[in-house]
Design an enzyme around this catalytic site. Structure first.
Site, PDB file in Angstrom:
ATOM      1  CE  LYS A  55      -3.942  -2.668   2.146  1.00 41.53           C
ATOM      2  NZ  LYS A  55      -4.425  -3.291   3.184  1.00 41.53           N
ATOM      3  CD  GLN A  99      -3.199  -4.634   6.326  1.00 46.56           C
ATOM      4  OE1 GLN A  99      -3.023  -3.744   5.628  1.00 46.56           O
ATOM      5  NE2 GLN A  99      -4.029  -5.716   6.044  1.00 46.56           N
ATOM      6  CG  ASP A 122      -8.930  -0.133   4.417  1.00 47.04           C
ATOM      7  OD1 ASP A 122      -9.190  -0.237   3.087  1.00 47.04           O
ATOM      8  OD2 ASP A 122      -8.799  -1.035   5.220  1.00 47.04           O
TER       9      ASP A 122
END
Ligand code: NAP
Length: 284
Positions: A55, A99, A122
Site C-alpha cells: 500500500k 491493517q 479504507d
C-alpha cells in the site's frame, strides 16, 4: 468461447495514471504538499506487513506520501486509540489505514470506529458502512468497492442480476452485498450456516467468493455465462473458487492473483486522493 478476464492489475495501473495527475494538481494548489496516507501496523504478522508495504509502494507510485506507524504485538486498545486520535487531529494526514487483523487483545471494532469519518479511506467504520448502505456519500470498504470499480471498468451489467455473495465479514461480504444491492442486483448472502450452498450458487449470475478457504466453491456449482469474482488468495496462487475449469465457459472472471487484490490497494489510494481533494474544497 474463452471468458473475459477482469484484469485488476491493468485497471489499477490505468487508475494510477489518473491519480498521478490529480496528485500533481493537488500539490500545485496546496503549496507543494501532497496527500498523505497513514498506515498502522500492529504486531508481527508477515502477511500484514507485506500488505502495508504494498500500500505504501502504491502511494509512492502516484506521488503521494505515506506515514508508517508500527506498534508492538502487545499494544493495548487504549494505546492504539491514542495513536488513531493523534492521526485524526493531524491536519496533514488525509487517510488512515488500520491493517486488519490486529492482535486479539485489541478491540478492533472500537479502534476502527475511532477513525475520523473524513479519513476513513479504507471504509471500515460503522458510520461509513451505514452511509454507504443508505447510498449516501462515503468511502466504501476497499475490497468490495474495488470489485465494483472493476465490474464498472468492464461494463458488466449489474441491474436485475442475481448476485450471490459467499461470506459476510464486515470488511468484505457484508459491504459487498450492500454495494451490489445499491446497483439493483437481487442479492443472496451466504455464510457458514447456509444450507444448500451449491444450489443457491447454481442460480447466480454473479458470484463473489469471500470465504477464506482455498477453492472451497466448486466449478460445477457455477452456471455457464456467470460472472465470477474471487476475492480469496492462498498459497500456490489459488483463490476461494475453483477457477481453472471455468475459464472456457463463464462470461467473465477475476484471475488469482491479479484480479481483486490490485483493485483493493488502488481503491485505498483512490479514496485517499478523494479525501485530499475534499479537504481542499472545504478549506477554500
Ligand atoms: P473472514 O472474516 O474469515 O470471513 C469469511 C466468511 O466466510 C464468513 O462470513 C464465514 O461465515 C464464511 N464462511 C466460512 N465457512 C463457510 C462455509 N463453509 N460456507 C459458507 N460460508 C462460509 O474472511 P474475509 O476477511 O471476509 O476474507 C475472505 C477472503 O477474502 C479471504 O480469502 C481473504 O484472504 C480474502 N481477502 C482478500 C482481500 C484482497 O484485497 N484481495 C482483502 C480482504 C480479504 P460466518 O460469518 O458464518 O462465520
Amino acid at each position: 468461447m474463452s471468458a473475459l478476464i477482469l484484469d485488476g492489475k491493468l485497471i489499477a495501473k490505468k487508475s494510477e495514471e489518473n491519480l498521478r495527475s490529480r496528485v500533481t494538481q493537488l500539490k500545485k494548489l496546496n503549496n507543494g504538499a501532497v496527500p498523505i496516507l497513514a498506515t498502522i501496523l500492529v504486531g508481527n504478522d508477515p502477511s500484514s506487513a507485506t500488505y502495508v508495504k504494498m500500500k505504501s509502494n502504491a502511494c509512492t507510485r502516484v506521488g503521494m506520501d505515506s506515514l508508517k506507524v508500527e506498534m508492538s504485538e502487545d499494544t493495548t486498545t487504549a494505546e492504539l486509540l491514542a495513536e488513531i486520535e493523534k492521526l485524526n487531529a493531524n491536519p496533514n494526514i488525509h487517510g488512515i489505514l488500520l491493517q486488519h487483523p490486529v492482535p486479539s487483545q485489541i478491540n478492533e471494532r472500537q479502534c476502527f470506529d475511532s477513525i475520523d469519518l473524513s479519513k476513513d479511506v479504507d471504509g471500515v467504520t460503522c458510520l461509513g458502512f451505514g452511509r454507504m448502505a443508505m447510498n449516501e456519500t462515503s468511502y466504501g470498504s476497499a475490497t468490495p468497492k474495488g470489485i465494483i470499480r472493476l465490474l464498472e471498468a468492464y461494463d458488466i451489467q449489474l441491474e436485475g442480476k442475481h448476485a450471490v455473495v459467499v461470506g459476510r465479514s464486515p470488511i468484505l461480504g457484508k459491504p459487498m452485498a450492500m454495494m451490489l444491492l445499491n446497483k439493483n442486483c437481487t442479492v443472496t448472502i451466504c455464510h457458514s450456516k447456509t444450507i444448500g450452498l451449491d444450489k443457491i450458487i447454481k442460480n447466480a449470475d454473479i458470484i463473489v467468493g469471500a470465504v477464506g478457504r482455498p477453492e472451497f466453491i466448486k466449478a460445477d456449482w457455477i452456471k455457464d455465462d456467470a460472472v465470477v469474482i474471487d476475492a480469496g488468495y492462498h498459497e500456490g496462487g489459488v483463490g476461494d473458487i475453483e477457477l481453472q475449469p471455468l475459464v472456457n465457459r463463464v462470461k467473465a472472471y477475476t484471475p488469482v492473483p491479479g484480479g481483486v487484490g490490485p483493485m483493493t490497494i488502488n481503491t485505498l489510494i483512490y479514496q485517499t486522493v478523494e479525501a485530499a481533494e475534499m479537504k481542499l474544497r472545504n478549506n477554500v
